[in-house]
Every structure is written in structure tokens, then in C-alpha cells.
Scaffold this active site. Structure first.
Site, mmCIF file in Angstrom:
data_model
loop_
_atom_site.group_PDB
_atom_site.id
_atom_site.type_symbol
_atom_site.label_atom_id
_atom_site.label_comp_id
_atom_site.label_asym_id
_atom_site.label_seq_id
_atom_site.Cartn_x
_atom_site.Cartn_y
_atom_site.Cartn_z
ATOM 1 N N ARG A 227 -4.898 10.257 -4.701
ATOM 2 C CA ARG A 227 -5.440 9.855 -3.406
ATOM 3 C C ARG A 227 -5.069 10.837 -2.305
ATOM 4 N NH1 ARG A 227 -3.975 5.660 -6.523
ATOM 5 N NH2 ARG A 227 -5.484 3.953 -6.724
ATOM 6 N N HIS B 268 -9.494 10.885 -6.476
ATOM 7 C CA HIS B 268 -9.930 11.635 -7.671
ATOM 8 C C HIS B 268 -11.167 12.510 -7.432
ATOM 9 C CE1 HIS B 268 -6.839 9.944 -10.016
ATOM 10 N NE2 HIS B 268 -7.435 8.866 -10.474
ATOM 11 N N HIS C 20 -7.870 12.302 -17.376
ATOM 12 C CA HIS C 20 -7.600 10.880 -17.179
ATOM 13 C C HIS C 20 -7.819 10.075 -18.458
ATOM 14 C CE1 HIS C 20 -7.407 7.091 -14.875
ATOM 15 N NE2 HIS C 20 -6.942 7.827 -13.864
ATOM 16 N N TYR D 174 -6.975 7.599 -21.402
ATOM 17 C CA TYR D 174 -6.130 6.431 -21.633
ATOM 18 C C TYR D 174 -5.745 6.421 -23.112
ATOM 19 C CZ TYR D 174 -7.881 4.310 -17.230
ATOM 20 O OH TYR D 174 -8.209 4.040 -15.929
ATOM 21 N N ASP E 15 1.930 3.031 -11.736
ATOM 22 C CA ASP E 15 0.848 3.896 -11.273
ATOM 23 C C ASP E 15 1.484 4.954 -10.383
ATOM 24 O OD1 ASP E 15 -1.580 5.025 -10.763
ATOM 25 O OD2 ASP E 15 -2.439 3.327 -9.684
ATOM 26 N N GLU F 214 -1.088 11.529 -16.607
ATOM 27 C CA GLU F 214 -1.869 12.509 -15.841
ATOM 28 C C GLU F 214 -0.950 13.624 -15.342
ATOM 29 O OE1 GLU F 214 -4.290 10.167 -12.909
ATOM 30 O OE2 GLU F 214 -3.386 8.511 -14.035
#
Length: 349
Positions: free
Chosen positions: A80, A105, A179, A181, A252, A313
Site C-alpha cells: 500500500r 499493489h 503474490h 498463495y 499481513d 511476498e
């Protein structure tokens, strides 16, 4: 080693292709040139069963509608940017707002939303795809024309190497990451709560109510953020630590790495025996435990739900443009940007 190319779909009459790279032991990487998305990574467990260990979809339409950045390349800036604006050499730049008043992003049409040029290569012990894209001056509000290359290489050591290269004709912020997962259980048989993570990191960034770094670096000691020894992801999802609760029960958060290309990130699933070692040039890694994966729809026939995957990340620190004490994420005019992250898949016997 071989690469198989197939049509995956179309966007605005432009063909999107998939590329499946297979090594000599049977491990497979599949990716597409829309967003450089990794759609599948198939590796063995300790019983010799080959299964997919990343979240992804089978159709392009699902990726076009996806809001969780499954498997995608992120840019120009990962994370961000507060207020969707920044100043550079006294000049103000206004970015696209795509998360409240903030920029996330890369914006509304970041690198994850474009079709990249792709070229395959095959060698004796490795094969892969090189993607290219020219991000034009003013795209999503960023200055400079930036020529970018992203290379995915799978080798016979079950290593997936991601190489990022770029050069800009103007000074600009630049933070790329992938990104994906991960879920080492295989084919999403379980969530990632019992996965263990180990990080060579003694500091993480405190986040504000909008998940943007406050600028304060916190010590991991005596907190659920201490991954210097193996810790389950579940330990953070059940924690009452204010930072775990803030982001939706879990992680996060950006962690500052204290070592590079030194087995600094290790993810394991004890039940399948699979392990993932991540090594990188980058100063940090954002650990995201899938807290905001919605409970609507399916991911390859598995009901979507929180904690179904974990992102690792590797990147420069989010919102560094507003924090002079953070390592710089600015690239100068004609400065060559280069970064490598390696994912080594194995099993724990």
C-alpha cells in the site's frame, strides 16, 4: 526439461497463453502471460504423490474476476501507498486509488492486469519463460517509461527461480513481488494453519488501521511474530496480540530479513512432509496468512475460505516512499533494477 505452450483464453481479442514447464523428476510449473500468474506448482510429498501446492483457477474468466491477486506479479509497487500520492524531488504524483483512499499493489490496472509478451527457453537442466512489458510514463500515476523483464525458471533441483529486471527513463518508485498463495498439503486438502514457518528476522513493521506501516519497527521477541524458531501459522490466528487481531486474525505484515540467500524463509507442512525454502535479494518479506480470502465461491472445487493459503511476498518495504528510515525503493533514471527470489521445494524425511 520441456515447456508446453497452449491457449488459455482471450482478453479483448488478445490471446492469453499458458506455459507448463516439466523437469526430469516430474515437478511442474504452469503460468500464464496474463499477469505472469503462476496457476499451478506440482511437487511430490514424502510418499511420492505429486500434487498442486499453490492456489489458482482453471479458467481465465476466474482470474479476470479475482480480487486476491492469486499467483500474480505485483507492480509497480507492491503493498500500500498511503493516500495514493507521493512526492519525488519536490514534484507531487497522484496514484490510482483502489483501496479506499490508498493505492494497493500497483493500482486498478497493475502488472497483474496486463498481458505480457512471452518467450520460452529450454536447456538440459532448466527451462522457463521470460515475460516482457513496457509500463508507460503516467501509468496508474507513476512517472517514467519502465521496461520490465520477469523470468520464471524451473530446474532439475526442484527450484523455481524468479528473476526481475527493469530500467526506467525517469526516477520512480519500484517494488516488484509475486503474490502466490502456497498450501503444501497438496490440492488444498487442508488449510495452512498447521504449516510451520521459520524466518531469519528479528523485526517486523507495525501497521495502522489501514494496514499501512506506521514507521515503527517492532521486536519479534516474546510475540507471535517470532519465527526465529519454527512456529505454526495457527499461533498467530488465535493470538490476542493487537497486530494479529487488526489484520483479521493472522498475519499481513512486513518482516525485515536479517540474511539473504541463506535459507532465510522456511515453510513446512508436517503432514505431507513438504517443505519450501525461499531465498531472496530483497530486504523484507510480507507474510500474509490469507485472512481476507472470502468464503464465497470455489478455488478448484474447494470452498474458498480464510487461511487456505499463505503468501511469502519477498520485496522492498511497503510505503517506503513515505518513510525515509526504510531502505529506499526508488530507482533512478537508467538505473538497472535486478532482484532474484528462489523457491526450493523438497520433503522432510
Amino acid at each position: 526439461m520441456q515447456v508446453k505452450q497452449e491457449k488459455f483464453g482471450e482478453v479483448d481479442s488478445n490471446t492469453v497463453s499458458s506455459f507448463t514447464i516439466t523437469n526430469d523428476s516430474g515437478a511442474e510449473l504452469t503460468c500464464i502471460n496474463y499477469g505472469c500468474i503462476i496457476t499451478e506448482m506440482i511437487v511430490s510429498d514424502m510418499q511420492g504423490n505429486f500434487e498442486n501446492v499453490v492456489l489458482g483457477y482453471d479458467t481465465l474468466e476466474e482470474y479476470l474476476n479475482d480480487t486476491t491477486y492469486l499467483g500474480a506479479i505485483i507492480g509497480r509497487v507492491g503493498g500500500r501507498i498511503k493516500g495514493a500520492q507521493f512526492k519525488l524531488d519536490g514534484q507531487s504524483h497522484t496514484l490510482a486509488k483502489n483501496e479506499g483512499n490508498n493505492h494497493l499493489h500497483g493500482g486498478i490496472k497493475g502488472f497483474n492486469r496486463v498481458i505480457w509478451d512471452a518467450e520460452v527457453f529450454e536447456q538440459e537442466n532448466e527451462a522457463g519463460v521470460q515475460f516482457k512489458y513496457l509500463s508507460s510514463d503516467g501509468e496508474e500515476g507513476y512517472p517514467g517509461n519502465v521496461a520490465i523483464k520477469v523470468t520464471y525458471t524451473l530446474n532439475n533441483e526442484n527450484e523455481l527461480v524468479l528473476t526481475y529486471d527493469a530500467v526506467s527513463d525517469k526516477k520512480t518508485p519500484f517494488v516488484m513481488t509475486n503474490h502466490s498463495y502456497f498450501n503444501l498439503s497438496g490440492n488444498l486438502k487442508r488449510d495452512i494453519l498447521n504449516h510451520t514457518l521459520k524466518l531469519k528476522s528479528d523485526r517486523f513493521l507495525e501497521l495502522d488501521q489501514e494496514f499501512i506501516p506506521t514507521g515503527t519497527m517492532l521486536d519479534v521477541r516474546n510475540t507471535p511474530f517470532d519465527f526465529t524458531g519454527e512456529r505454526t501459522i495457527k499461533s498467530g490466528t488465535v493470538s490476542n496480540h493487537s497486530q494479529n487481531v487488526l489484520v483479521g486474525e493472522g498475519y499481513d505484515h512486513p518482516f525485515l530479513l536479517s540474511s539473504n540467500h541463506d535459507e532465510e524463509i522456511i515453510l513446512k507442512d508436517p503432514e505431507s512432509g513438504r517443505s519450501l525454502i525461499v531465498e531472496t535479494d530483497e530486504v523484507g518479506v510480507v507474510v500474509y496468512s490469507g485472512n481476507s480470502i472470502g468464503d464465497k465461491g470455489y478455488i478448484r472445487d474447494v470452498p474458498a475460505r480464510k487461511h487456505l493459503g499463505i503468501c511469502l511476498e519477498t520485496q522492498g518495504l511497503p510505503d517506503a516512499i513515505h518513510h525515509p528510515t526504510f531502505p529506499s525503493t526508488i530507482i533512478d533514471k537508467e538505473q538497472k533494477y535486478s532482484s532474484v527470489t528462489k523457491y526450493k521445494f523438497g520433503v522432510v524425511r
